[in-house]
Design an enzyme around this catalytic site. Sequence first.
Site, PDB file in Angstrom:
ATOM      1  N   ASP A 186       3.504   9.207  -9.264  1.00  0.00           N
ATOM      2  CA  ASP A 186       3.064   7.870  -8.844  1.00  0.00           C
ATOM      3  C   ASP A 186       2.568   7.057 -10.050  1.00  0.00           C
ATOM      4  O   ASP A 186       1.800   7.563 -10.867  1.00  0.00           O
ATOM      5  CB  ASP A 186       1.901   7.979  -7.859  1.00  0.00           C
ATOM      6  CG  ASP A 186       2.213   8.811  -6.623  1.00  0.00           C
ATOM      7  OD1 ASP A 186       3.004   9.758  -6.733  1.00  0.00           O
ATOM      8  OD2 ASP A 186       1.647   8.521  -5.564  1.00  0.00           O
ATOM      9  N   HIS A 206       1.923   3.439  -9.179  1.00  0.00           N
ATOM     10  CA  HIS A 206       1.116   2.526  -8.354  1.00  0.00           C
ATOM     11  C   HIS A 206       0.688   1.236  -9.061  1.00  0.00           C
ATOM     12  O   HIS A 206      -0.498   0.888  -9.080  1.00  0.00           O
ATOM     13  CB  HIS A 206      -0.123   3.247  -7.829  1.00  0.00           C
ATOM     14  CG  HIS A 206       0.127   3.993  -6.550  1.00  0.00           C
ATOM     15  ND1 HIS A 206       0.599   3.373  -5.402  1.00  0.00           N
ATOM     16  CD2 HIS A 206      -0.018   5.306  -6.231  1.00  0.00           C
ATOM     17  CE1 HIS A 206       0.724   4.276  -4.436  1.00  0.00           C
ATOM     18  NE2 HIS A 206       0.372   5.460  -4.906  1.00  0.00           N
ATOM     19  N   ASP A 232       6.376   5.810  -5.197  1.00  0.00           N
ATOM     20  CA  ASP A 232       5.068   5.148  -5.259  1.00  0.00           C
ATOM     21  C   ASP A 232       4.851   4.442  -6.593  1.00  0.00           C
ATOM     22  O   ASP A 232       3.834   4.651  -7.266  1.00  0.00           O
ATOM     23  CB  ASP A 232       3.929   6.138  -4.973  1.00  0.00           C
ATOM     24  CG  ASP A 232       3.746   6.379  -3.483  1.00  0.00           C
ATOM     25  OD1 ASP A 232       4.656   6.046  -2.705  1.00  0.00           O
ATOM     26  OD2 ASP A 232       2.689   6.907  -3.084  1.00  0.00           O
ATOM     27  N   ASP A 238       2.262  -0.969  -4.953  1.00  0.00           N
ATOM     28  CA  ASP A 238       1.042  -0.961  -4.125  1.00  0.00           C
ATOM     29  C   ASP A 238      -0.175  -0.491  -4.920  1.00  0.00           C
ATOM     30  O   ASP A 238      -0.083   0.263  -5.886  1.00  0.00           O
ATOM     31  CB  ASP A 238       1.198  -0.083  -2.871  1.00  0.00           C
ATOM     32  CG  ASP A 238       1.901  -0.811  -1.727  1.00  0.00           C
ATOM     33  OD1 ASP A 238       1.945  -2.047  -1.749  1.00  0.00           O
ATOM     34  OD2 ASP A 238       2.398  -0.134  -0.811  1.00  0.00           O
ATOM     35  N   ARG A 239      -1.327  -0.960  -4.443  1.00  0.00           N
ATOM     36  CA  ARG A 239      -2.649  -0.641  -4.981  1.00  0.00           C
ATOM     37  C   ARG A 239      -2.891  -1.305  -6.336  1.00  0.00           C
ATOM     38  O   ARG A 239      -3.694  -2.207  -6.449  1.00  0.00           O
ATOM     39  CB  ARG A 239      -2.896   0.865  -5.050  1.00  0.00           C
ATOM     40  CG  ARG A 239      -2.945   1.522  -3.672  1.00  0.00           C
ATOM     41  CD  ARG A 239      -3.422   2.967  -3.776  1.00  0.00           C
ATOM     42  NE  ARG A 239      -3.520   3.607  -2.480  1.00  0.00           N
ATOM     43  CZ  ARG A 239      -4.563   3.550  -1.675  1.00  0.00           C
ATOM     44  NH1 ARG A 239      -5.614   2.838  -2.026  1.00  0.00           N
ATOM     45  NH2 ARG A 239      -4.563   4.176  -0.515  1.00  0.00           N
ATOM     46  N   ASN A 267       6.401   7.065  -0.201  1.00  0.00           N
ATOM     47  CA  ASN A 267       5.923   6.532   1.077  1.00  0.00           C
ATOM     48  C   ASN A 267       5.401   5.096   0.947  1.00  0.00           C
ATOM     49  O   ASN A 267       5.247   4.398   1.946  1.00  0.00           O
ATOM     50  CB  ASN A 267       4.841   7.433   1.675  1.00  0.00           C
ATOM     51  CG  ASN A 267       3.567   7.459   0.856  1.00  0.00           C
ATOM     52  OD1 ASN A 267       3.586   7.823  -0.320  1.00  0.00           O
ATOM     53  ND2 ASN A 267       2.456   7.083   1.449  1.00  0.00           N
ATOM     54  N   HIS A 268       5.160   4.648  -0.291  1.00  0.00           N
ATOM     55  CA  HIS A 268       4.727   3.258  -0.486  1.00  0.00           C
ATOM     56  C   HIS A 268       5.897   2.313  -0.737  1.00  0.00           C
ATOM     57  O   HIS A 268       5.668   1.108  -0.854  1.00  0.00           O
ATOM     58  CB  HIS A 268       3.702   3.150  -1.613  1.00  0.00           C
ATOM     59  CG  HIS A 268       2.305   3.420  -1.148  1.00  0.00           C
ATOM     60  ND1 HIS A 268       1.446   2.427  -0.724  1.00  0.00           N
ATOM     61  CD2 HIS A 268       1.626   4.582  -1.012  1.00  0.00           C
ATOM     62  CE1 HIS A 268       0.305   2.965  -0.356  1.00  0.00           C
ATOM     63  NE2 HIS A 268       0.387   4.275  -0.523  1.00  0.00           N
ATOM     64  N   HIS A 285       9.176  12.991  -3.176  1.00  0.00           N
ATOM     65  CA  HIS A 285       7.849  12.401  -3.291  1.00  0.00           C
ATOM     66  C   HIS A 285       6.779  13.206  -2.557  1.00  0.00           C
ATOM     67  O   HIS A 285       5.726  13.514  -3.111  1.00  0.00           O
ATOM     68  CB  HIS A 285       7.854  10.958  -2.761  1.00  0.00           C
ATOM     69  CG  HIS A 285       6.510  10.312  -2.888  1.00  0.00           C
ATOM     70  ND1 HIS A 285       5.986   9.948  -4.117  1.00  0.00           N
ATOM     71  CD2 HIS A 285       5.561   9.998  -1.964  1.00  0.00           C
ATOM     72  CE1 HIS A 285       4.793   9.429  -3.937  1.00  0.00           C
ATOM     73  NE2 HIS A 285       4.507   9.449  -2.644  1.00  0.00           N
ATOM     74  N   ARG A 287      -4.062  13.570   5.805  1.00  0.00           N
ATOM     75  CA  ARG A 287      -3.897  12.116   5.755  1.00  0.00           C
ATOM     76  C   ARG A 287      -3.893  11.475   7.133  1.00  0.00           C
ATOM     77  O   ARG A 287      -4.043  10.265   7.248  1.00  0.00           O
ATOM     78  CB  ARG A 287      -2.559  11.764   5.091  1.00  0.00           C
ATOM     79  CG  ARG A 287      -2.426  12.199   3.673  1.00  0.00           C
ATOM     80  CD  ARG A 287      -1.008  11.963   3.170  1.00  0.00           C
ATOM     81  NE  ARG A 287      -0.827  12.533   1.857  1.00  0.00           N
ATOM     82  CZ  ARG A 287      -1.104  11.903   0.718  1.00  0.00           C
ATOM     83  NH1 ARG A 287      -1.542  10.681   0.735  1.00  0.00           N
ATOM     84  NH2 ARG A 287      -0.909  12.494  -0.451  1.00  0.00           N
ATOM     85  N   HIS A 312       2.679  12.132  -4.908  1.00  0.00           N
ATOM     86  CA  HIS A 312       2.030  11.772  -3.645  1.00  0.00           C
ATOM     87  C   HIS A 312       0.522  11.983  -3.607  1.00  0.00           C
ATOM     88  O   HIS A 312      -0.153  11.421  -2.747  1.00  0.00           O
ATOM     89  CB  HIS A 312       2.700  12.572  -2.511  1.00  0.00           C
ATOM     90  CG  HIS A 312       2.429  12.110  -1.115  1.00  0.00           C
ATOM     91  ND1 HIS A 312       2.341  10.783  -0.747  1.00  0.00           N
ATOM     92  CD2 HIS A 312       2.241  12.822   0.042  1.00  0.00           C
ATOM     93  CE1 HIS A 312       2.116  10.699   0.561  1.00  0.00           C
ATOM     94  NE2 HIS A 312       2.062  11.917   1.051  1.00  0.00           N
TER      95      HIS A 312
END
Length: 478
Positions: free
Chosen positions: A220, A222, A249, A252-253, A281-282, A330, A380, A407
């Site tokens: 990731d 991000h 990923d 995002d964030r 997943n993002h 991922h 999660r 992840h």
Amino acid sequence: MATPEAKATELKNQGNKAFAAHDWPAAVDFYTKAIELNDKEPTFWSNRAQAYIKTEAYGFAIRDATKAIELNPSFVKAYYRRATAYAAILKPKDAVKDFKTCVKIDPGNKDAKLKLVECEKIVRQLAFFAAIEVGDEPSAAEGLDVDSIAVEPAYDGVRLEGGMTQEFIDDMTERFKNGKTIHKKYVYQIILAVRKLVYDEPTMVEVEIPEDVELTVCGDTHGQYFDLMELFRLNGTPSEKHWYLFNGDFVDRGSWSTEIALLLYANKWLRPNCFFINRGNHETDDMNRVYGFEGECKAKYSERVFKLFSESFSALPLATLIGKKYFVLHGGLFSDDNVTLDDIRKLNRHKQRQPGQSGLMMEMLWTDPQTEPGRGPSKRGVGMQFGPDVTKRFCERNGLEAVIRSHEVRMDGYEEEHDGKCITVFSAPKYCDMTENRGAYINIGPDYKLKFCQFDAVPHPNIRPMAYAQNSVMSSLM
């Protein structure tokens, strides 16, 4: 001699210190030890819930907050934390109930009132999206005549004439460092070109590493663009002799998600057989709506850019098989032991644009390893967890040395679990400016030996994570 209750309180205090130092795993450990000595104190459960929220273990956070509420039905913090965790896993209706309870118990709680309004707004938005959703929505590229878009003479960047060039990538890299964007024409060209490239790739890309080549696997990132620049500075930029695989990923964030996405896509366009991208997943609509990427696309470019990115994300491969030895995806493994690599090869990812709540695609993007054998509920609140025996059987059945996944934050940037057969790599150091983790990447040569490399975060412009998130509930997770 100290009583168990006194020892538990001391452990809770140590947990608070670890929490203040942003060492969330250590905080969880201290709170867990405190609970083992005294499981009747609601504060211990509520504090551990908050530490779990920081590690994105939202399912565990909901469980712990619920226990705290059972012990003290008037515990406002526990309701607040459970609401925050529900919002994080996109269950805003449940969050609304808990925020309402917060306000009922504590009518002067301005923060809970604000979050309640935000969650109610999200519920209305989701209902709206569900109402207008149609099966065969036209592509955002429909009616887009890229060739007719003029690049103004005043544009001070390198021009893109025809295909992608290294010169354009170098110039774009510097523009992004300096807070500039690229022309919307080039944005459209990059996304459309890569959407077609990745759509035509198999669901599991299979890669052999040539004699004179090194492949780097990244986890990731991000939206942490400046940390990605540090990774490239230390490890070398993508080239014909230095291949890269980004394991999902990348958006995002962090608040430079468009920069990372465009840079990865530009490299994919220039060297389609030397640069690889797995979906995370993002790279999904529901996450992008609340974790910042949609807002960032609209702020820096346009809503159409987000929709085109969304179409390209749904076209991305879900896994990469390296040298028939390493299965890279991922999330993780499956709820059914009978799943094989052939099942992944046959999976038609184009039939289902978004991963949904069950099935192979969801599990490939969402599952996590656990230390206990067998399978367990997801920490999660989405997907499930798989133990060392599950990993061992999968590797033996498919002739693999290991599964490489991302992840999850790891404090050292990577971790070898399940007797070395499950490897996590995470490439966003000091994640979201609030976790004191290192970043890592894995270099693999033609001998297929794994070389783990760590790196630290670097300074970045003063723009906070989640700056483009659409609501304060998500921003409060930071």
